[in-house]
Motif scaffolding. Sequence first.
Motif, PDB file in Angstrom:
ATOM      1  N   ARG A  27       9.031  -2.457   0.127  1.00 51.26           N
ATOM      2  CA  ARG A  27       8.477  -1.654  -0.977  1.00 51.26           C
ATOM      3  C   ARG A  27       8.657  -0.163  -0.764  1.00 51.26           C
ATOM      4  NH1 ARG A  27       2.577  -0.760   0.450  1.00 51.26           N
ATOM      5  NH2 ARG A  27       2.596  -1.357   2.618  1.00 51.26           N
ATOM      6  N   ARG A  31       9.111  -7.100   5.504  1.00 51.47           N
ATOM      7  CA  ARG A  31       7.942  -6.964   4.628  1.00 51.47           C
ATOM      8  C   ARG A  31       7.506  -5.499   4.533  1.00 51.47           C
ATOM      9  NH1 ARG A  31       2.655 -10.180   6.455  1.00 51.47           N
ATOM     10  NH2 ARG A  31       2.722  -8.571   8.051  1.00 51.47           N
ATOM     11  N   PHE A  80       5.471 -10.375  -0.697  1.00 53.45           N
ATOM     12  CA  PHE A  80       4.019 -10.241  -0.903  1.00 53.45           C
ATOM     13  C   PHE A  80       3.581  -8.842  -1.346  1.00 53.45           C
ATOM     14  CE2 PHE A  80      -0.382  -9.677   0.430  1.00 53.45           C
ATOM     15  CZ  PHE A  80      -0.989 -10.819  -0.064  1.00 53.45           C
ATOM     16  N   PRO A  81       4.035  -7.760  -0.664  1.00 56.43           N
ATOM     17  CA  PRO A  81       3.599  -6.424  -1.096  1.00 56.43           C
ATOM     18  C   PRO A  81       4.033  -6.109  -2.527  1.00 56.43           C
ATOM     19  CG  PRO A  81       4.664  -6.317   1.047  1.00 56.43           C
ATOM     20  CD  PRO A  81       4.899  -7.689   0.524  1.00 56.43           C
ATOM     21  N   ILE A 140       1.444   3.062   2.775  1.00 59.41           N
ATOM     22  CA  ILE A 140       1.972   2.926   4.129  1.00 59.41           C
ATOM     23  C   ILE A 140       2.307   1.441   4.350  1.00 59.41           C
ATOM     24  CG2 ILE A 140       0.840   4.883   5.234  1.00 59.41           C
ATOM     25  CD1 ILE A 140      -0.764   1.541   5.544  1.00 59.41           C
TER      26      ILE A 140
END
Lengths: 353, 292
Positions: free
Chosen positions: A150, A146, A98-99, A77
């Motif tokens: 992903r 962000r 970052f993710p 999530i």
Amino acid sequence: MARVEFQSVTKVFEGKKAVNALDLTVDDGEFLVLVGPSGCGKSTALRMIAGLETVDQGTILIGETPVTNLAPKDRDIAMVFQTYALYPHLSVAKNIAFPLQQKGIGKAERLARAKVVADTLGLSDYLDRKPRQLSGGQRQRVALARAIVRSPQVFLMDEPLSNLDASLRIQTRSDIVALQKNLGTTTIYVTHDQVEAMTMGHRIAVLNEGVLQQVGKPIDLYQRPINTFVAAFLGAPGMNLFTARADNGAITIDGATTRFTTPGLDGPITVGARAEDLRLASTGIPAHVTGVEILGADVHVLATTPSGSSFTLRQPVEAPRPELGENVTIDITATELPLFDPHTGILRDEVAR
Amino acid sequence: MSVAGRRKNSYVAYVFLAPALILLGVFVLYPFLDNFKLALYQSSPSPLIPSTYVGPSQFWQTITSSTFLQGLQATLIYTAIVVPFGLLFGLLLAVLANQKLRGMVIYRTIFSTTVISGVAVSAVIFDTLLNPVVGILPWLGININPLTSPTWALPVNALIGVWSYMGLAFIFCLAGLQSVDTSVLEAAECDGAGWWSTLFRVTIPMLSPTLFAALTLGTISALFSFGTINLLIGANAPSVNANVLGLQIYNNILVNQNFGIAACLCIALFIVTLIITGVMFRFLERRVSYAR
């Protein structure tokens, strides 16, 4: 992408049920808005999907997988926070990447993917800036980037627009709706702002004191609220609720007879009417004007009946306006009115016509 | 406002500043400057005989002496042990104590007590712990007295320094951690970062201003410290390689009454401190990310 399902989920904080036996299914690709006053449990419900709060009873499914006991990082999530929650020491590019870094994706690839997402959100010029060098709206776009980068199964948004100023909020509202439409990712959006709820979601779920009140399309909730809470909460202003009586089917409000009847109904009843369904008239329900708000095209007249029902009437700015403190009479122009049980507040099957 | 009026106003400002300026002058500035004068005079063996002017040669002789160089080495070793380890343990304890667990207040209190334990108190505690008869070392099967060992005397005192500085670092780090926006840590959790990854990639960088402040203050205080060495080793310090500069200054003032040498050592230690903190600001401070 996946659907999200609450199966009689309960969360207790210090003996009080913050979320009480919540049953709710969010369909694959749906934009669902969780709305309610502060402390109604909407944020807690969202944080339980993320895994930031534990679940005391019940099960949460994402897709077909029970995630109730999984760590946030194993749930696939992405969350957008009210305070943006950007990493202050990292540049915009590194914040967005970052993710991907946590997934073990190589530096060149993750920065390239971050750049693509940044381009779609108009952040290309700020890739090397630190969050503190950005405006509130830019920071929120970085937070969105962000989340998007992903391609998670679910977006969770916790009042993402609350810290923005009014004009930016309206702009970003439509940006988020467009973004969700393009990506088609299941989105659960928490807000206390019923305008956001009405305008953004495919469906709205209204919560009050941890209990789900009603789920449905915005217009259905607006037109047929299931109880007086939903009636008064949704819409700007909320639905007016009049303390009324039915005598042999004929409905009287504050002693004034109305043209509305409900065959077979007797006794006290609560009558709902939207602000746009009321108008000033030479005869009708008596009321005392307590406020006149000129909004531009519209004017809201705030008034109270002798028995104490406060209500708002909307009229065009061209219409003659009453003075503050004036006594007026009101007519109801709707063709039918919803009726609520005066004790439980629940919508009754019959309507007044 | 006219120029005269403005000048009059600045007089008023100096009147208000006067108490602070006087205190600063009497207790900081005058002693600091007078120290440079003292360094130029050779102290006499008795306070009744006036000291004699010898000029800067006394300073050069002092800082080239083997006593000074051994002391400098001991001071640097001591600092190099105390500051990194104290900061590391303080940070670890702060990360642990920042969890929301029952009874955590008690642990926070315990962890921070090393700050308020005076030097004498900690010296007594460790003197007992390290006692070759009743201490814990024989029980652990170690049959040396570290306080008389040229190899272990300094490291053992540095460990006491670590213990004592750890509490201060703990308080710094815990305060820093509690001002970290929890939603940033939650964002890291949602973004797939595990506990270690969050600690190293998010928490510690966000703590960097706090860590830098704790590092600078800890370094300055470690360079000057000598309390436990004085109490636990005392006159044996030179023979066990623990004659740190702070101790040399103390002994020159209070034991030998050789104020001239003490003043030279003070200047040398001042310069060493200036260089080390200067290097830290030059190379570490640029890596500190201030939130605003």
